[in-house]
Structures are given as C-alpha cells and as structure tokens.
Motif scaffolding. Structure first.
Motif, PDB file in Angstrom:
ATOM      1  N   PRO A  41       8.450  11.107  16.165  1.00  0.00           N
ATOM      2  CA  PRO A  41       8.970  11.238  14.792  1.00  0.00           C
ATOM      3  C   PRO A  41       9.838  10.065  14.366  1.00  0.00           C
ATOM      4  O   PRO A  41       9.752   9.607  13.218  1.00  0.00           O
ATOM      5  N   LEU A  42      10.664   9.561  15.273  1.00  0.00           N
ATOM      6  CA  LEU A  42      11.528   8.431  14.922  1.00  0.00           C
ATOM      7  C   LEU A  42      10.698   7.159  14.746  1.00  0.00           C
ATOM      8  O   LEU A  42      10.955   6.361  13.833  1.00  0.00           O
ATOM      9  N   ARG A  43       9.694   6.971  15.595  1.00  0.00           N
ATOM     10  CA  ARG A  43       8.794   5.827  15.432  1.00  0.00           C
ATOM     11  C   ARG A  43       8.115   5.870  14.066  1.00  0.00           C
ATOM     12  O   ARG A  43       8.025   4.856  13.361  1.00  0.00           O
ATOM     13  N   ALA A  44       7.674   7.061  13.658  1.00  0.00           N
ATOM     14  CA  ALA A  44       7.017   7.204  12.358  1.00  0.00           C
ATOM     15  C   ALA A  44       7.998   6.957  11.218  1.00  0.00           C
ATOM     16  O   ALA A  44       7.631   6.367  10.190  1.00  0.00           O
ATOM     17  N   ARG A  45       9.241   7.397  11.383  1.00  0.00           N
ATOM     18  CA  ARG A  45      10.241   7.188  10.325  1.00  0.00           C
ATOM     19  C   ARG A  45      10.530   5.703  10.156  1.00  0.00           C
ATOM     20  O   ARG A  45      10.625   5.204   9.025  1.00  0.00           O
ATOM     21  N   ILE A  46      10.684   4.981  11.249  1.00  0.00           N
ATOM     22  CA  ILE A  46      10.935   3.544  11.167  1.00  0.00           C
ATOM     23  C   ILE A  46       9.749   2.837  10.520  1.00  0.00           C
ATOM     24  O   ILE A  46       9.918   1.946   9.682  1.00  0.00           O
ATOM     25  N   ALA A  47       8.523   3.242  10.873  1.00  0.00           N
ATOM     26  CA  ALA A  47       7.332   2.648  10.265  1.00  0.00           C
ATOM     27  C   ALA A  47       7.284   2.939   8.765  1.00  0.00           C
ATOM     28  O   ALA A  47       6.891   2.081   7.961  1.00  0.00           O
ATOM     29  N   HIS A  48       7.679   4.156   8.385  1.00  0.00           N
ATOM     30  CA  HIS A  48       7.722   4.507   6.962  1.00  0.00           C
ATOM     31  C   HIS A  48       8.713   3.619   6.220  1.00  0.00           C
ATOM     32  O   HIS A  48       8.406   3.102   5.130  1.00  0.00           O
TER      33      HIS A  48
ATOM     34  N   ARG B 197       9.677   0.664   7.077  1.00  0.00           N
ATOM     35  CA  ARG B 197       9.107  -0.678   7.045  1.00  0.00           C
ATOM     36  C   ARG B 197       8.137  -0.831   5.875  1.00  0.00           C
ATOM     37  O   ARG B 197       8.155  -1.836   5.170  1.00  0.00           O
ATOM     38  N   ARG B 198       7.308   0.184   5.644  1.00  0.00           N
ATOM     39  CA  ARG B 198       6.362   0.122   4.523  1.00  0.00           C
ATOM     40  C   ARG B 198       7.095   0.149   3.185  1.00  0.00           C
ATOM     41  O   ARG B 198       6.757  -0.590   2.260  1.00  0.00           O
ATOM     42  N   VAL B 199       8.096   1.035   3.069  1.00  0.00           N
ATOM     43  CA  VAL B 199       8.859   1.130   1.822  1.00  0.00           C
ATOM     44  C   VAL B 199       9.545  -0.193   1.503  1.00  0.00           C
ATOM     45  O   VAL B 199       9.629  -0.609   0.335  1.00  0.00           O
ATOM     46  N   LEU B 200      10.015  -0.877   2.540  1.00  0.00           N
ATOM     47  CA  LEU B 200      10.699  -2.153   2.354  1.00  0.00           C
ATOM     48  C   LEU B 200       9.716  -3.315   2.318  1.00  0.00           C
ATOM     49  O   LEU B 200      10.106  -4.469   2.540  1.00  0.00           O
ATOM     50  N   ASP B 201       8.463  -3.003   2.074  1.00  0.00           N
ATOM     51  CA  ASP B 201       7.426  -4.018   1.861  1.00  0.00           C
ATOM     52  C   ASP B 201       7.287  -4.953   3.055  1.00  0.00           C
ATOM     53  O   ASP B 201       7.371  -6.188   2.922  1.00  0.00           O
ATOM     54  N   GLY B 202       7.111  -4.329   4.217  1.00  0.00           N
ATOM     55  CA  GLY B 202       6.814  -5.124   5.396  1.00  0.00           C
ATOM     56  C   GLY B 202       8.005  -5.754   6.079  1.00  0.00           C
ATOM     57  O   GLY B 202       7.861  -6.780   6.755  1.00  0.00           O
ATOM     58  N   ALA B 203       9.187  -5.200   5.911  1.00  0.00           N
ATOM     59  CA  ALA B 203      10.363  -5.711   6.620  1.00  0.00           C
ATOM     60  C   ALA B 203      10.113  -5.686   8.126  1.00  0.00           C
ATOM     61  O   ALA B 203       9.324  -4.879   8.623  1.00  0.00           O
ATOM     62  N   ASP B 204      10.797  -6.559   8.849  1.00  0.00           N
ATOM     63  CA  ASP B 204      10.567  -6.598  10.288  1.00  0.00           C
ATOM     64  C   ASP B 204      11.170  -5.365  10.966  1.00  0.00           C
ATOM     65  O   ASP B 204      11.883  -4.564  10.342  1.00  0.00           O
ATOM     66  N   ASP B 205      10.867  -5.206  12.253  1.00  0.00           N
ATOM     67  CA  ASP B 205      11.236  -3.987  12.968  1.00  0.00           C
ATOM     68  C   ASP B 205      12.740  -3.750  12.988  1.00  0.00           C
ATOM     69  O   ASP B 205      13.194  -2.611  12.851  1.00  0.00           O
ATOM     70  N   ARG B 206      13.523  -4.814  13.168  1.00  0.00           N
ATOM     71  CA  ARG B 206      14.962  -4.637  13.262  1.00  0.00           C
ATOM     72  C   ARG B 206      15.548  -4.163  11.937  1.00  0.00           C
ATOM     73  O   ARG B 206      16.421  -3.294  11.905  1.00  0.00           O
TER      74      ARG B 206
ATOM     75  N   ALA C 242      14.480  -0.501  11.467  1.00  0.00           N
ATOM     76  CA  ALA C 242      15.228   0.387  12.362  1.00  0.00           C
ATOM     77  C   ALA C 242      16.658   0.565  11.878  1.00  0.00           C
ATOM     78  O   ALA C 242      17.216   1.673  11.913  1.00  0.00           O
ATOM     79  N   SER C 243      17.277  -0.514  11.427  1.00  0.00           N
ATOM     80  CA  SER C 243      18.655  -0.442  10.924  1.00  0.00           C
ATOM     81  C   SER C 243      18.758   0.465   9.709  1.00  0.00           C
ATOM     82  O   SER C 243      19.633   1.346   9.648  1.00  0.00           O
ATOM     83  N   ILE C 244      17.859   0.276   8.738  1.00  0.00           N
ATOM     84  CA  ILE C 244      17.940   1.059   7.508  1.00  0.00           C
ATOM     85  C   ILE C 244      17.564   2.518   7.781  1.00  0.00           C
ATOM     86  O   ILE C 244      18.168   3.443   7.205  1.00  0.00           O
ATOM     87  N   ALA C 245      16.587   2.741   8.653  1.00  0.00           N
ATOM     88  CA  ALA C 245      16.234   4.114   9.015  1.00  0.00           C
ATOM     89  C   ALA C 245      17.411   4.815   9.677  1.00  0.00           C
ATOM     90  O   ALA C 245      17.737   5.966   9.363  1.00  0.00           O
ATOM     91  N   PHE C 246      18.073   4.121  10.595  1.00  0.00           N
ATOM     92  CA  PHE C 246      19.244   4.696  11.258  1.00  0.00           C
ATOM     93  C   PHE C 246      20.338   4.998  10.255  1.00  0.00           C
ATOM     94  O   PHE C 246      20.953   6.078  10.292  1.00  0.00           O
ATOM     95  N   GLN C 247      20.602   4.068   9.349  1.00  0.00           N
ATOM     96  CA  GLN C 247      21.693   4.285   8.399  1.00  0.00           C
ATOM     97  C   GLN C 247      21.443   5.511   7.542  1.00  0.00           C
ATOM     98  O   GLN C 247      22.348   6.311   7.288  1.00  0.00           O
TER      99      GLN C 247
ATOM    100  N   VAL D 131       8.239  12.857   2.650  1.00  0.00           N
ATOM    101  CA  VAL D 131       7.668  11.540   2.397  1.00  0.00           C
ATOM    102  C   VAL D 131       8.466  10.767   1.356  1.00  0.00           C
ATOM    103  O   VAL D 131       8.288   9.562   1.200  1.00  0.00           O
ATOM    104  N   THR D 132       9.329  11.439   0.630  1.00  0.00           N
ATOM    105  CA  THR D 132      10.184  10.764  -0.341  1.00  0.00           C
ATOM    106  C   THR D 132      11.633  11.191  -0.113  1.00  0.00           C
ATOM    107  O   THR D 132      11.918  12.363   0.108  1.00  0.00           O
ATOM    108  N   GLY D 133      12.534  10.226  -0.153  1.00  0.00           N
ATOM    109  CA  GLY D 133      13.949  10.546  -0.033  1.00  0.00           C
ATOM    110  C   GLY D 133      14.354  10.893   1.393  1.00  0.00           C
ATOM    111  O   GLY D 133      13.557  10.854   2.332  1.00  0.00           O
TER     112      GLY D 133
END
Length: 247
Positions: free
Chosen positions: A47-54, A56-65, A68-73, A107-109
C-alpha cells in the motif's frame, strides 16, 4: 475527579478544521472491508509503495525521493493533526493506536481515517506534560514506524522526514490558533514542547512570530524537496527560503 471525555464529540469538533483533522467514528463503517489498521501500512510494503507511486504521478513524474517525501508529509499530517487539536482544545489524548486507527485508499485527496471504538484519556493542564503524552504515543505508534516504512521503500534522509512531521505540527498549531484565537497561546506552548521532544528535537527553530502565528513562527532545518517539482516552489517554513533571503 477528572471528567470522562466524549471522544466522538471532540473528534467531530476538530474535524471542522478540514480533511486533515477528520477521523470518522461511525460504527456503521465496520461493514466496509476496505478499512485496514494503520499497522498494516507500516508492515505491508504494497500500500505504501502504491501511495508513493500515486504521488509521483500526481506530481507529474517527480523522482522517488520527492514523491516519498510528499507522500510521507501528507500521511504524517493526517495522522497527527486531529490528536494534536484534541490535546490543545479539549485537554484529552485520543488513544488512536496503530491497531485501532484505520485507513482506506482514496484516489483523490488524503486517505480517510476511521476508529470504530475510539478512547481517550484526560491530560494534565500543564502544556509540557500534555506534549509529552501526545509525542510519546504518536511517535511510538505511528510516526517512527511510518518513517521506517518509507525509508524501506526509498533511500531518503530520516532527518528530512522528521522535518516534514515537525512542519505538520507547526502548521497544525497555526490552523488551530487561527480558528480559535483564545486557544492560540496554549497551541503555541504545546506545539513548542512537542518540537523539543524526541525525534523532533533540532528539526527547526522558533522565530519571532509572523502573523497569524502567535508566540513563535517555525522554520525547519531541512527541505521537503517540493521545489524540485516542475512549477513547485519553496514552502514558507523551508530552510532554503532563509538561505535565499540571506544571499
């Protein structure tokens, strides 16, 4: 004698600050099988891997770090905001453990949170004692396991992640004080004591207040990396903002 706390009522009260402060308590949610305890998020990598990937897509292809930072925040703010508000405004600690607090995918918010049988304990009036109880519970049950789980997915600085969590504490303090000015001084004292404890220690500095802050304004000593997103910028409490102002 200390009066019992109606935890459902106080959680409903602080939910008025917005979705990051909302913890649902409706027992009817038991019929929804998609609710999972927060403990699963810390131990099941998918689930966390999927959240970070989500993210990344929302941020238009941002890198993994960055992802991961924004998902954690977002997750950290979601987990700590309601308990912090209850501690400040109602003098009680919601006992939302990694097993009793649940999440489900949205999927949103931000992901919604739910506790079927919430409990709480009254806290001492002393802000330092209240901050100690809040910090000990949140760090042990949620934030430390979440930091470890994110770092198991992506090579990212532990200091950066704790800076993100500290930023969420300071943001919560500001929102609570702005919404209820009579509680602004208590919010500043409790949040300040939180930032002086455990892994929050050294994550930032408290400067003279800039409105709408009361007593202090927080500036972190790390960066969430959002500036690396195309079209992104620097957050108001970012260490990079201070460095640019001095250059």
């Amino acid at each position: 004698m200390v009066e019992a706390v109606d935890i459902r009522a106080v959680l409903a009260d602080v939910a008025g600050y917005g979705p990051f402060f909302e913890v649902m308590t409706n027992p009817a949610e038991r019929v929804d099988p998609t609710w999972r305890p927060m403990a699963d998020l810390y131990t099941d990598p998918e689930p966390l891997r999927a959240r970070i990937a989500h993210v990344r897509r929302v941020l238009d292809g941002a890198d993994d770090r960055v992802a991961a930072s924004i998902a954690f925040q977002g997750l950290a703010a979601r987990i700590l905001s309601a308990p912090l508000a209850v501690v400040i405004l109602h003098g009680a600690l919601p006992l939302l453990t990694a097993r009793s607090l649940h999440w489900r995918v949205s999927v949103t918010g931000p992901w919604p949170l739910w506790a079927a049988d919430p409990a709480a304990e009254p806290l001492p009036a002393d802000p330092a004692a209240a901050a100690r109880a809040f910090t000990d519970l949140l760090v042990e049950e949620h934030l430390a396991p979440l930091v470890a789980a994110v770092r198991a997915q992506v090579r990212i600085s532990e200091r950066l992640l704790w800076g993100n969590a500290a930023s969420s504490v300071a943001a919560g303090k500001r929102l609570i004080g702005t919404g209820r000015p009579a509680a602004a001084a208590r919010a500043a004292r409790i949040a300040g004591a939180v930032l002086d404890r455990g892994p929050f220690t050294g994550s930032g500095e408290r400067l003279p207040p800039s409105p709408p802050d009361v007593e202090w304004t927080f500036r972190r000593r790390s960066c969430c990396l959002y500036y690396r997103v195309e079209g992104g910028g620097i957050c108001g409490d970012c260490v990079l903002g201070a460095a640019r102002a001095q250059s």
